[in-house]
Design an enzyme around this catalytic site. Structure first.
Site, PDB file in Angstrom:
ATOM      1  N   SER A  18      23.837  51.891  11.562  1.00  0.00           N
ATOM      2  CA  SER A  18      23.724  53.183  10.905  1.00  0.00           C
ATOM      3  C   SER A  18      22.461  53.218  10.028  1.00  0.00           C
ATOM      4  CB  SER A  18      25.004  53.463  10.112  1.00  0.00           C
ATOM      5  OG  SER A  18      25.054  54.806   9.697  1.00  0.00           O
TER       6      SER A  18
ATOM      7  N   ASP B  32      28.919  58.927  19.580  1.00  0.00           N
ATOM      8  CA  ASP B  32      28.597  58.881  18.152  1.00  0.00           C
ATOM      9  C   ASP B  32      28.446  60.303  17.630  1.00  0.00           C
ATOM     10  OD1 ASP B  32      27.623  58.430  15.615  1.00  0.00           O
ATOM     11  OD2 ASP B  32      25.937  57.175  16.247  1.00  0.00           O
TER      12      ASP B  32
ATOM     13  N   HIS C  13      30.653  55.876  16.239  1.00  0.00           N
ATOM     14  CA  HIS C  13      29.542  55.438  15.385  1.00  0.00           C
ATOM     15  C   HIS C  13      29.692  54.002  14.905  1.00  0.00           C
ATOM     16  CE1 HIS C  13      26.090  55.885  12.809  1.00  0.00           C
ATOM     17  NE2 HIS C  13      26.795  55.558  11.739  1.00  0.00           N
TER      18      HIS C  13
END
Length: 414
Positions: A232, A326, A360
């Protein structure tokens, strides 16, 4: 009738290791429900259950018997772990103290009723985050705030800097587990921890440079370069580190952005502004949750081009691990654009591995998929994307892929 729950391997094992669950002492073809429960360090309860039938000998082995329904269905030996769901919504299972295990309570209940009550057998399965012999060493060196994990064998080892997402603090569980695979791994905090900045508004790459130099200078670490592992926001930080800093040999980016996100990043006389967003593109699901996947502007257009990380400057090898579902942002697009930029400058084409149905947070194996939780930068709960089974399978493969990648490009340490 009393049933006996048997675990293979017996006793404790690491969180990223599979376990075979067997039940002995049932009646032939007896219908039972298996239930798993776990409390995190704040007391939040996570649960999963599945319905099974014993074989003709009154035995049940999850590696051979398909689940007939419940939290999952089909042949899923680790389903009772990866399908754990929070009792209260919008919670993500994280490990805060790697020095203690998670204790998973396993129960065998009679029948397939929606709420079976008669317990036939139970056991507790402890899953560790600090592999046997791995040494944990807090790092407070200059400005660097980190935790270093060293394998038990004599070094030197390939070194990896592990950088987490925008939640801040100092998560250690991925670094501690990876150290059990033969790497010297330093989990690096960068904001909202001790005396570090309290927000992401302004970050200086010199801090990360100091961390890289510290790890390279450790006698337990094999040079000449390090690996970077980021997820991330940690992913775009790793791209920036690889682009501007020396001493980086290989970088694994898990659902990262090719543009600088969240705040201004400074390095010497260079500045990367954050990618801007259009809040009008934020959607709200029928459950009232926020979907931010389309909110960020394109780093290929207008003033936002200044946020594009100059990956063409990097001298390292890249691996991008991408969840195709995601919903935090467009990870596949970012990975492809990084690849396009590298190849346009005659750099090595990066390896990109895409996982259909993965969201994600691609974590180490068997962490339950988090459907939605509070997003630190957004300030409200957002959906992260993913389908639980596909996400679980992606985590198992991604964990193997990043180890293979680092072993190949950093060497095996002896």
């Amino acid at each position: 009738m009393a049933a006996t729950v048997i675990l293979e391997p017996r006793g404790r094992c690491c969180w990223d290791q599979p376990v075979n669950i067997k039940v002995h002492g049932l009646a032939p073809e007896q219908k039972v429900t298996l239930r798993a429960s776990l409390r995190d360090e704040k007391g939040a309860l996570f649960r999963a259950h599945a319905r099974y039938c014993a074989d003709m000998d009154g035995e049940l082995e999850l590696a051979r018997a398909p689940a007939l329904g419940g939290s999952f269905a089909g042949l899923e030996p680790m389903g009772l772990i990866w399908a754990l769901e929070p009792e209260k919504p919008l919670l993500r299972l994280v490990k805060r103290d790697v020095q203690t295990p998670f204790a998973v309570a396993l129960e065998v209940l009679e029948g397939h009723e929606p709420d079976p009550r008669r317990v036939l057998g139970r056991t507790v399965h402890e899953r560790d985050f600090l592999p046997t012999g791995v040494r944990r060493e807090p790092v407070r060196a200059g400005r660097v705030r980190a935790t270093l994990f060293l394998p038990p064998e004599p070094g030197p080892f390939p070194g990896v800097v592990d950088i987490s997402g925008a939640g801040g603090g100092l998560p250690e569980y991925r670094a501690s587990l990876l150290a059990g695979k033969g790497f010297a791994v330093m989990a690096l905090a960068y904001y909202n921890y001790e005396d570090l900045p309290k927000s992401l508004e302004i970050l200086h790459l010199e801090y990360f440079e100091e961390a890289v130099n510290y790890l390279l200078n450790r006698p337990e670490v094999k040079g000449p370069g390090l690996g970077l592992l980021g997820i991330s926001k940690g992913g775009d930080l790793c791209l920036s580190m690889a682009s501007f800093l020396k001493g980086i040999t290989a970088a694994t980016i898990i659902n990262g952005s090719v543009a600088n996100i969240g705040g201004v990043l400074h390095y010497k006389d260079k500045t990367l502004p954050p990618l801007s967003a259009n809040r009008n593109r934020i959607k709200v699901t029928k459950d009232g949750l926020v979907d931010i996947m389309d909110a960020l502007n394109s780093p290929l257009e207008g003033p936002d081009q200044k946020s594009f990380i100059p990956v063409e400057r990097a001298e390292c090898t890249f691996l991008f691990l991408v969840g195709l579902d995601d919903h935090n942002w467009k990870s596949e697009f970012y990975a492809n654009e990084a690849s396009n930029r590298l190849q346009a400058h005659c750099k090595e084409k990066p390896q990109i591995i895409c996982y259909p149905g993965a969201g994600h947070y691609i974590e180490p194996p068997y962490f339950p998929m988090c459907q939605a939780s509070l997003h630190t930068l957004v300030g409200s709960p957002v959906i992260w994307g993913g389908e639980p089974r596909a996400h679980a399978m992606a985590q198992v493969d991604a964990w193997k892929q990043l180890q293979t990648f680092f072993h190949k490009h950093l060497g095996d340490g002896k």
